[in-house]
Design a protein around this motif. Structure first.
Motif, PDB file in Angstrom:
ATOM      1  N   PHE A 121     -10.609  -5.605 -11.378  1.00 39.28           N
ATOM      2  CA  PHE A 121     -11.209  -5.765 -10.057  1.00 39.28           C
ATOM      3  C   PHE A 121     -10.367  -6.705  -9.202  1.00 39.28           C
ATOM      4  CE2 PHE A 121     -15.619  -4.554 -11.826  1.00 39.28           C
ATOM      5  CZ  PHE A 121     -15.435  -3.239 -11.405  1.00 39.28           C
ATOM      6  N   GLU A 122      -9.875  -7.774  -9.813  1.00 37.46           N
ATOM      7  CA  GLU A 122      -9.026  -8.719  -9.091  1.00 37.46           C
ATOM      8  C   GLU A 122      -7.713  -8.054  -8.685  1.00 37.46           C
ATOM      9  OE1 GLU A 122      -8.534 -12.061 -11.609  1.00 37.46           O
ATOM     10  OE2 GLU A 122     -10.581 -12.810 -11.339  1.00 37.46           O
ATOM     11  N   ALA A 123      -7.188  -7.155  -9.542  1.00 36.39           N
ATOM     12  CA  ALA A 123      -5.956  -6.439  -9.212  1.00 36.39           C
ATOM     13  C   ALA A 123      -6.184  -5.529  -8.012  1.00 36.39           C
ATOM     14  CB  ALA A 123      -5.480  -5.636 -10.412  1.00 36.39           C
ATOM     15  N   MET A 124      -7.375  -4.907  -7.932  1.00 39.09           N
ATOM     16  CA  MET A 124      -7.691  -4.064  -6.782  1.00 39.09           C
ATOM     17  C   MET A 124      -7.656  -4.882  -5.505  1.00 39.09           C
ATOM     18  SD  MET A 124     -10.850  -1.880  -8.403  1.00 39.09           S
ATOM     19  CE  MET A 124     -11.401  -1.350  -6.799  1.00 39.09           C
ATOM     20  N   ARG A 125      -8.284  -6.068  -5.530  1.00 40.35           N
ATOM     21  CA  ARG A 125      -8.281  -6.920  -4.340  1.00 40.35           C
ATOM     22  C   ARG A 125      -6.870  -7.386  -3.997  1.00 40.35           C
ATOM     23  NH1 ARG A 125     -13.200  -8.605  -6.796  1.00 40.35           N
ATOM     24  NH2 ARG A 125     -12.136 -10.271  -7.958  1.00 40.35           N
ATOM     25  N   GLU A 126      -6.047  -7.645  -5.020  1.00 33.80           N
ATOM     26  CA  GLU A 126      -4.683  -8.121  -4.782  1.00 33.80           C
ATOM     27  C   GLU A 126      -3.830  -7.037  -4.134  1.00 33.80           C
ATOM     28  OE1 GLU A 126      -1.345 -10.553  -4.628  1.00 33.80           O
ATOM     29  OE2 GLU A 126      -3.481 -10.975  -4.818  1.00 33.80           O
ATOM     30  N   VAL A 127      -4.026  -5.806  -4.551  1.00 31.51           N
ATOM     31  CA  VAL A 127      -3.265  -4.703  -3.943  1.00 31.51           C
ATOM     32  C   VAL A 127      -3.639  -4.556  -2.477  1.00 31.51           C
ATOM     33  CG1 VAL A 127      -2.911  -2.202  -3.940  1.00 31.51           C
ATOM     34  CG2 VAL A 127      -2.903  -3.445  -6.103  1.00 31.51           C
ATOM     35  N   ARG A 128      -4.940  -4.659  -2.183  1.00 36.93           N
ATOM     36  CA  ARG A 128      -5.353  -4.568  -0.790  1.00 36.93           C
ATOM     37  C   ARG A 128      -4.776  -5.726   0.019  1.00 36.93           C
ATOM     38  NH1 ARG A 128     -11.665  -3.759  -2.452  1.00 36.93           N
ATOM     39  NH2 ARG A 128     -11.492  -1.658  -3.336  1.00 36.93           N
ATOM     40  N   ARG A 129      -4.825  -6.927  -0.566  1.00 40.69           N
ATOM     41  CA  ARG A 129      -4.331  -8.108   0.148  1.00 40.69           C
ATOM     42  C   ARG A 129      -2.816  -8.071   0.358  1.00 40.69           C
ATOM     43  NH1 ARG A 129      -1.493 -12.261  -0.608  1.00 40.69           N
ATOM     44  NH2 ARG A 129      -1.100 -11.696  -2.782  1.00 40.69           N
ATOM     45  N   GLY A 130      -2.074  -7.696  -0.699  1.00 35.03           N
ATOM     46  CA  GLY A 130      -0.615  -7.790  -0.630  1.00 35.03           C
ATOM     47  C   GLY A 130       0.094  -6.501  -0.306  1.00 35.03           C
ATOM     48  N   ARG A 131      -0.685  -5.471   0.064  1.00 35.26           N
ATOM     49  CA  ARG A 131      -0.042  -4.168   0.293  1.00 35.26           C
ATOM     50  C   ARG A 131       0.996  -4.230   1.395  1.00 35.26           C
ATOM     51  NH1 ARG A 131      -2.734   1.854   0.806  1.00 35.26           N
ATOM     52  NH2 ARG A 131      -0.953   2.841   1.862  1.00 35.26           N
ATOM     53  N   ARG A 132       0.690  -4.875   2.504  1.00 38.25           N
ATOM     54  CA  ARG A 132       1.635  -4.931   3.622  1.00 38.25           C
ATOM     55  C   ARG A 132       2.925  -5.622   3.197  1.00 38.25           C
ATOM     56  NH1 ARG A 132       1.479  -4.534   9.172  1.00 38.25           N
ATOM     57  NH2 ARG A 132       2.991  -5.814  10.301  1.00 38.25           N
ATOM     58  N   ALA A 133       2.778  -6.737   2.492  1.00 34.83           N
ATOM     59  CA  ALA A 133       3.973  -7.466   2.040  1.00 34.83           C
ATOM     60  C   ALA A 133       4.770  -6.631   1.036  1.00 34.83           C
ATOM     61  CB  ALA A 133       3.556  -8.797   1.415  1.00 34.83           C
ATOM     62  N   PHE A 134       4.056  -5.910   0.170  1.00 34.01           N
ATOM     63  CA  PHE A 134       4.706  -5.013  -0.800  1.00 34.01           C
ATOM     64  C   PHE A 134       5.550  -3.983  -0.059  1.00 34.01           C
ATOM     65  CE2 PHE A 134       3.693  -2.329  -4.863  1.00 34.01           C
ATOM     66  CZ  PHE A 134       5.025  -1.972  -4.960  1.00 34.01           C
ATOM     67  N   GLU A 135       4.967  -3.327   0.930  1.00 38.29           N
ATOM     68  CA  GLU A 135       5.687  -2.286   1.657  1.00 38.29           C
ATOM     69  C   GLU A 135       6.890  -2.863   2.393  1.00 38.29           C
ATOM     70  OE1 GLU A 135       2.930  -0.304   4.169  1.00 38.29           O
ATOM     71  OE2 GLU A 135       1.702   0.477   2.532  1.00 38.29           O
TER      72      GLU A 135
END
Length: 741
Positions: free
Chosen positions: A65-79
Motif C-alpha cells: 500500500f505504501e508503494a502504491m502511494r509512493e508511485v503516485r507521489r513520485g511518478r512525475r519525478a520518475f518520468e
C-alpha cells in the motif's frame, strides 16, 4: 520538463538535412519510450493493489500500500528523471553503470548490498534479453545512424536507444522512489511487460524512419567491430556434439561457426524475410504486434508436444504432400502453450518457423524426389524446426547433422521408383524407420540425427554392396554384348565396302553373309582390327567378288582360272573351321562353280548387275528387352540428322554426365522409371542403365538419348545436396520479394 530546444550533435560530419533527420529520430524515440513508461505506470497501481490483496501478513500488505502511494507521489519525478537519462543518451553521455557489472564482481559481491544487487540483476536480465532478441534491428539502426552521419560512431554503447541505455534510464528514474525491494521488483516486471516487450515494434519504427528518408533502404548483414560493444550481441553458441570441437571441419571446408557467425548468417535470412513481415502500428500505448513473447524454451516444449502428435497429412490417392503451413504451425504452438494471442512468439522464433516452412516447401517441390519419399521427409518438419531454434548454425553449416541426414535420405530417394506398394520396398522402409526414430528420440540432443544418419548409411552401404555385385555382372555382360554388336557392325561395314554396288549371285551372297561373316566376326574378336588374320579374311571377300566380275581379256580369264582353286580352298578351310553346314556348303560351292563358268563365258562388254539399294535398311542394334525396360523411342537417321546442331548441346551434356547419375525415363503409358548410368560402351556411343538393384534397365544410343533429352521424354536427375538447393531457392525467393518491395 521541456526538451524541445535540445539540439543533438553526433559529430562534426553531421550536416544539413541529416541533422534534421536525427532530431526527428530523437523526438520519436523519446515520445514512444515516454508513452510506454506512462502506460506501465498506469498499470502499477492495480498490480501493487493485487499483490497487497495476496499478502501473507498485515505488515507485507502495508508495504505494498505504501508503494502504491509512493508511485503516485513520485511518478512525475520518475518520468522526468527517465527522460533526462534518455536525453543524456542522445547527447553521448556515458552510462553510469554498465549492465552486468554487478554479476562480474566475483568475490566482491559480499560488499554489495543484497537488495541493490537483486535490483541490478533484474535490470541486467531485461537488457540482455532485449539485446539478444533485437540484435538484428539494433545492428541495422546503428548502420543507418552511421550512414546518416557519414561517420562510424554507433555501437551498442553509443546507440542512444540501445536496451542498456533504456535500462540505465529505468534504474535512475526508479531511484527517486522510496520503496522496498519487493514492490520495486514488481515495478521492474511491469517495465519488462509493458516496455521491453514493445521494443521490437519500437526499433522497427525507428528503422523505418531512416528507410523512408532514403537512408540504407536495404542492408547486407555483416560483422561489426567487437571493440567498445557490438550492436550484434553474441547469442549462446549452438549445442556442442560429443567429441566435437570448434575446429571440426565442415563439408564446405571451413570450421564450425562461432555463436556470433551463426547469428550473422541467420541475420541474412531475417533481413530478407523482413520484406514479408507486416509493419507494426503505434496505438498510443504500444505496438499492435507487440505483447509478451514466450521464452524459446517454452516454444521448444510446445513443439516437442506437437512432434509426438499426428504427422503432416498426405493424400494416398494423389500422392500429394501437405506440410504444415507456418500460420497453422504457429497457431498450434500457441495452443500447445495455452496462449491464444498472436504475440506469443518472439520475432526470432516467428522468423525461424517461416524460414523452416519455406525450406520444406522448397524440398517438397523438388521434382527430383518421388512423392512417397517427400511424404516421409515432411514428417521431419517439427524436429528440424527445433534444431533451427536451438542452433542457428543449422542454416549456415553444411555439415550440420540434421542437414546431412536430409541430404542422405534425398540422395537415396532420387533413385527410387514409385510403386503401388511403397511400404514393401526396403529403401522406403529404411527411410520411414529413420524418420520415426528421430521423431521418437529427438528432444534437444542433435546427436540423435548423427546416430540416425549412421544407421541409415549402414543400410545404404549394405544395399550398395549387394547391388554392386549384380551391377558389375550386368556391366560385364553389356560390355560383352557391345563388343559383339560392334564386331558385327564392322563386319557388315567391311563387306558392304568391298561389295560396293554389285549385285552378286545368290550363292555368293549366302556364302558371304551366312558363312564368311562368321569367319570375319571370329577373326575380329580374336585377333583385332589391325591383325594380319583380319586383313587376310577381308582379302578373301575381295577375291570372291573379283572372281564374279566380267573378264575383258584373255589374260584376266586366265588369271581367274588360276585363282579359283586357292580361293575355294581358303573358303572351304575357314568355313569348316566355323562349322558351317557341310551339305549347304557343297551346294553353294556347286552353284559358285556354275557362276564362275558363266563369268568365263560372258562377253567382255557385258556390265555386271548393280544392286538396288533404295529403301534398304541397315541392321539395327535393338535395346535391351525385359519387363522393367523403358519404352524405347526409335529415332530414324533422317530424324536425328534433321535435328542438326540442336543435338550438339545435349550430346555434350551426356558426355559430361558422371557414371552413377540418375535419369528418369518418361513413357507414353504415363509410367516413370528411374535408372542409373552404369557404363559407357563403344567409345561412349552406347549408355547402359541399371536400377537400384543393379539389373540392367536400358541400353541406349548416345544420339537417341540426346534426342530424348531434347524432347524431355528422358530427364537428368540431380541428387546432390537437396537441403542446400532448397536453402538457395528460399534465399533467391526472399531476395526477389525484397527487390519487388
Amino acid at each position: 520538463m521541456s526538451t524541445e530546444n535540445k539540439i543533438i550533435h553526433f559529430g562534426s560530419s553531421a550536416r544539413g538535412a541529416r541533422t534534421g533527420l536525427q532530431e526527428r529520430f530523437r523526438r520519436l524515440a523519446n515520445e514512444r519510450l515516454m508513452a510506454l513508461l506512462r502506460h506501465m505506470l498506469d498499470q502499477a497501481d492495480d498490480a501493487l493493489f493485487e499483490r497487497a490483496e495476496k499478502a501473507g501478513s498485515n505488515q507485507e500488505q502495508q508495504l505494498f500500500f505504501e508503494a502504491m502511494r509512493e508511485v503516485r507521489r513520485g511518478r512525475r519525478a520518475f518520468e522526468e528523471r527517465f527522460l533526462e537519462r534518455l536525453e543524456a543518451a542522445h547527447l553521448g553521455e556515458p552510462v553510469a553503470r554498465q549492465p552486468g557489472s554487478a554479476a562480474d564482481q566475483g568475490d566482491e559481491l559480499s560488499l554489495v548490498d543484497d537488495e541493490h544487487l537483486e535490483e541490478e540483476l533484474a535490470i541486467d536480465g531485461m537488457v540482455s534479453k532485449a539485446q539478444t532478441r533485437h540484435s538484428q534491428a539494433l545492428a541495422h539502426l546503428c548502420e543507418r545512424l552511421d550512414a546518416d552521419s557519414d561517420t562510424a560512431w554507433a555501437t551498442a554503447e553509443t546507440n542512444p536507444v540501445d536496451p542498456r541505455r533504456i535500462g540505465a534510464a529505468l534504474e535512475e528514474g526508479a531511484a527517486v522512489l522510496e520503496m522496498e525491494i519487493q514492490p520495486r521488483l514488481i515495478l521492474y516486471k511491469l517495465f519488462d511487460r509493458y516496455v521491453v516487450t514493445q521494443l521490437g515494434g519500437f526499433y522497427q519504427e525507428l528503422n523505418q524512419l531512416f528507410i523512408d528518408a532514403g537512408v540504407l533502404p536495404t542492408i547486407r548483414p555483416k560483422a561489426r567491430p567487437s571493440d567498445g560493444g557490438t550492436a550484434v550481441p553474441r547469442r549462446p553458441t549452438q549445442p556442442r556434439r560429443p567429441g566435437s570441437s570448434p575446429g571440426d571441419v565442415s563439408a564446405s571446408g571451413s570450421g564450425e561457426l562461432s555463436g556470433r557467425e551463426a547469428e550473422e548468417a541467420f541475420a541474412v535470412l531475417q533481413n530478407l524475410l523482413a520484406a514479408r513481415r507486416p509493419e507494426t502500428e503505434w496505438s498510443g500505448t504500444g505496438y499492435t504486434s507487440g505483447g509478451q513473447a514466450a521464452p524459446v524454451g517454452e516454444v521448444l516444449e510446445a513443439l516437442s508436444g506437437l512432434q509426438f502428435q499426428a504427422a503432416p497429412e498426405t493424400d494416398p490417392d494423389a500422392g500429394n504432400v501437405v506440410p504444415l503451413s507456418p500460420d497453422v504451425l504457429k497457431q498450434r504452438v500457441r495452443q500447445q502453450m495455452g496462449r491464444g494471442d498472436a504475440a506469443a512468439l518472439g520475432q526470432a522464433e516467428d522468423d525461424t518457423i517461416d524460414i523452416v516452412s519455406m525450406l520444406f516447401d522448397a524440398v517438397l517441390e523438388d521434382p527430383n524426389l518421388p512423392d512417397s519419399i517427400k511424404a516421409v521427409l515432411a514428417r521431419l518438419q517439427i524436429p528440424v524446426l527445433k534444431v533451427a531454434l536451438l542452433d542457428r548454425a543449422f542454416f549456415s553449416q553444411r555439415n550440420h547433422p540434421a542437414r546431412r541426414l536430409i541430404n542422405d535420405i534425398a540422395r537415396a530417394g532420387v533413385g527410387w521408383t514409385e510403386s503401388d506398394t511403397p511400404a514393401k520396398d526396403p529403401l522406403y522402409q529404411a527411410i520411414e524407420r529413420i524418420v520415426t526414430r528421430v521423431l521418437d528420440e529427438f528432444s534437444d540432443d542433435v546427436t540423435v540425427f548423427e546416430n540416425a544418419r549412421e544407421e541409415f548409411r549402414q543400410f545404404l552401404e549394405d544395399d550398395r554392396a549387394r547391388a554392386h555385385q549384380i551391377e558389375e555382372r550386368t556391366r560385364q555382360a553389356a560390355e560383352g554384348k557391345a563388343k559383339v554388336d560392334s564386331a558385327r557392325e564392322k563386319v557388315d561395314a567391311a563387306m558392304r565396302e568391298r561389295i560396293g554396288g554389285r549385285q552378286l549371285p545368290d550363292c555368293a551372297e549366302r556364302l558371304l553373309h551366312e558363312g564368311w561373316s562368321q569367319v570375319l566376326f571370329i577373326a575380329l574378336l580374336r585377333e583385332g582390327e589391325d591383325s594380319e588374320a583380319w586383313r587376310k579374311k577381308l582379302d578373301v571377300v575381295e577375291r570372291l567378288v573379283w572372281s564374279l566380275d566380267p573378264k575383258p581379256d584373255h589374260a584376266s580369264r586366265k588369271q581367274l582360272v588360276s585363282e579359283i582353286p586357292p580361293l575355294l580352298h581358303d573358303l572351304r578351310t575357314d568355313l569348316n573351321a566355323v562349322m558351317f553346314n557341310p551339305i549347304e556348303m557343297t551346294k553353294l560351292f556347286k552353284a559358285l562353280e556354275e557362276e564362275h563358268i558363266k563369268t568365263l563365258s560372258r562377253r567382255p562388254d557385258a556390265a555386271p548387275p548393280v544392286a538396288d539399294t533404295t529403301g534398304s535398311q541397315q541392321p539395327e542394334v535393338a535395346g535391351v528387352t525385359g519387363e522393367a525396360e523403358p519404352e524405347e523411342t526409335v529415332f530414324s537417321g533422317e530424324a536425328l540428322e534433321s535435328a542438326g546442331d540442336d543435338l550438339d548441346a545435349y550430346r555434350e551434356r551426356l558426355d559430361q554426365v558422371a557414371i552413377g547419375t540418375w535419369f528418369e525415363f518418361r513413357q507414353d503409358s504415363g509410367k516413370h522409371l528411374r535408372a542409373k548410368l552404369s557404363a559407357r560402351l563403344s567409345g561412349g556411343d552406347r549408355l547402359i542403365f541399371v536400377n537400384r538393384a543393379g539389373f540392367k534397365l536400358a541400353d541406349r544410343r548416345r544420339d537417341e538419348l540426346a534426342e530424348a533429352l531434347r524432347k524431355e521424354s528422358v530427364l537428368l536427375l540431380d541428387d546432390n545436396m537437396l537441403f542446400d538447393k532448397a536453402l538457395e531457392n528460399v534465399v533467391a525467393n526472399l531476395r526477389s520479394m525484397r527487390d519487388a518491395r
